[in-house]
Write a protein that holds these residues in place. Sequence first.
Motif, mmCIF file in Angstrom:
data_model
loop_
_atom_site.group_PDB
_atom_site.id
_atom_site.type_symbol
_atom_site.label_atom_id
_atom_site.label_comp_id
_atom_site.label_asym_id
_atom_site.label_seq_id
_atom_site.Cartn_x
_atom_site.Cartn_y
_atom_site.Cartn_z
ATOM 1 N N LEU A 160 0.834 -1.214 0.000
ATOM 2 C CA LEU A 160 0.000 0.000 0.000
ATOM 3 C C LEU A 160 0.868 1.264 0.000
ATOM 4 N N GLY A 161 2.176 1.068 -0.153
ATOM 5 C CA GLY A 161 3.112 2.189 -0.214
ATOM 6 C C GLY A 161 3.672 2.328 -1.618
ATOM 7 N N TYR A 162 4.990 2.164 -1.728
ATOM 8 C CA TYR A 162 5.647 2.314 -3.030
ATOM 9 C C TYR A 162 5.978 0.972 -3.677
ATOM 10 N N GLY A 163 5.437 -0.108 -3.134
ATOM 11 C CA GLY A 163 5.462 -1.408 -3.778
ATOM 12 C C GLY A 163 6.827 -2.020 -4.017
ATOM 13 N N ALA A 164 6.891 -2.817 -5.067
ATOM 14 C CA ALA A 164 8.098 -3.558 -5.418
ATOM 15 C C ALA A 164 9.070 -2.708 -6.241
ATOM 16 N N ILE A 165 8.695 -1.489 -6.549
ATOM 17 C CA ILE A 165 9.538 -0.605 -7.355
ATOM 18 C C ILE A 165 10.291 0.396 -6.480
ATOM 19 N N GLY A 166 9.627 0.936 -5.464
ATOM 20 C CA GLY A 166 10.215 1.999 -4.659
ATOM 21 C C GLY A 166 9.944 3.357 -5.291
ATOM 22 N N GLN A 167 10.465 4.392 -4.671
ATOM 23 C CA GLN A 167 10.252 5.762 -5.159
ATOM 24 C C GLN A 167 11.416 6.609 -4.691
ATOM 25 N N ARG A 168 12.162 7.181 -5.612
ATOM 26 C CA ARG A 168 13.352 7.980 -5.304
ATOM 27 C C ARG A 168 14.232 7.227 -4.306
ATOM 28 N N ALA A 172 12.425 -0.391 -2.634
ATOM 29 C CA ALA A 172 11.318 -1.317 -2.901
ATOM 30 C C ALA A 172 11.075 -2.156 -1.645
ATOM 31 N N TYR A 173 9.822 -2.494 -1.408
ATOM 32 C CA TYR A 173 9.386 -3.343 -0.282
ATOM 33 C C TYR A 173 9.496 -2.665 1.083
ATOM 34 N N SER A 174 9.601 -1.352 1.130
ATOM 35 C CA SER A 174 9.733 -0.653 2.412
ATOM 36 C C SER A 174 8.400 -0.536 3.134
ATOM 37 N N THR A 175 8.400 -0.911 4.409
ATOM 38 C CA THR A 175 7.301 -0.594 5.294
ATOM 39 C C THR A 175 7.481 0.868 5.672
ATOM 40 N N LEU A 176 6.444 1.661 5.474
ATOM 41 C CA LEU A 176 6.518 3.096 5.741
ATOM 42 C C LEU A 176 5.781 3.425 7.031
ATOM 43 N N VAL A 177 6.289 4.408 7.754
ATOM 44 C CA VAL A 177 5.641 4.881 8.967
ATOM 45 C C VAL A 177 5.435 6.385 8.816
ATOM 46 N N PHE A 178 4.215 6.820 9.066
ATOM 47 C CA PHE A 178 3.893 8.244 9.005
ATOM 48 C C PHE A 178 3.302 8.685 10.328
ATOM 49 N N GLU A 179 3.646 9.875 10.735
ATOM 50 C CA GLU A 179 2.906 10.571 11.773
ATOM 51 C C GLU A 179 2.108 11.616 11.016
ATOM 52 N N ILE A 180 0.784 11.502 11.058
ATOM 53 C CA ILE A 180 -0.107 12.348 10.261
ATOM 54 C C ILE A 180 -1.033 13.127 11.185
ATOM 55 N N GLU A 181 -1.122 14.432 10.938
ATOM 56 C CA GLU A 181 -2.102 15.284 11.616
ATOM 57 C C GLU A 181 -3.039 15.833 10.558
ATOM 58 N N LEU A 182 -4.331 15.510 10.655
ATOM 59 C CA LEU A 182 -5.332 16.052 9.733
ATOM 60 C C LEU A 182 -5.736 17.420 10.240
ATOM 61 N N VAL A 183 -5.246 18.461 9.581
ATOM 62 C CA VAL A 183 -5.481 19.834 10.017
ATOM 63 C C VAL A 183 -6.853 20.320 9.617
ATOM 64 N N ASP A 184 -7.256 20.059 8.349
ATOM 65 C CA ASP A 184 -8.536 20.583 7.888
ATOM 66 C C ASP A 184 -8.968 19.877 6.598
ATOM 67 N N ILE A 185 -10.250 19.943 6.314
ATOM 68 C CA ILE A 185 -10.789 19.560 5.016
ATOM 69 C C ILE A 185 -10.941 20.864 4.247
#
Length: 187
Positions: A160-168, A172-185
Amino acid sequence: MKTKLYLLLGLFAACLLISCNDDEDPIDEAYKLANEAQFAKITADPAYTKITSQSANGHIMYKELVDGNTGERPYFSDKVSVRYTGWYKNDWNREDTYIDGDGNLVRNKVIFDSTADNNGVGNNIPRTFNVGNELIDGFSTALQHMEVGDKWEVWIPWQLGYGAIGQREIKAYSTLVFEIELVDIVR
C-alpha cells in the motif's frame, strides 16, 4: 584471431544472459521479508488498530496520538490539509542511529518527507492534497478514517506504499511509517 575474440565475447555475453533471470535479488528478498516481519509485529500489537484498504490490497495499522473529536472526516474526493513526517528503516533490527564496525555513525531511520522541513524552510506549514488521487493507497486509507484534529501514527506495508519498485530514495518493499495530523478539510 578476430574470429576467436568475437566468439569468446559472444560466449561471454551468452553466459551473462543465461545467468540473468527474473528472480528477485537475494538482498531485496531479505529486505522484503524483514519489512513484512516488522509490519506483522505491529499488526500483532494491541496498541494498534487495523484498517482494510478500500482497494482490497491489504491493510494499514494505526495508533491514535491525539483525538480531534470533531466528527468531520474527509471523503475520497476531498482535498485535505495535513502535517506529516514519513520514514522507514534500512534495518529493522537496528536502532535509529548506530555506530558501524568502522566507527561511522549510520542513520538507519530515514525520514524521506516531512512538513517540518518544507523544502528547507522549517516552520511545519501543512500541505494540501487530494485524498484520492495524489497519495499512496495507505496514506489515503488513513485520511478517510481520521477526523479533523486527529494525529495518528500510521504503518503502511509495501503493498500500500511504493510497492516492489520503490520511489526515489525509498527502497522497494519498504514498510513506511507516518505521523499524520489532519489539520482541515479544504472546501
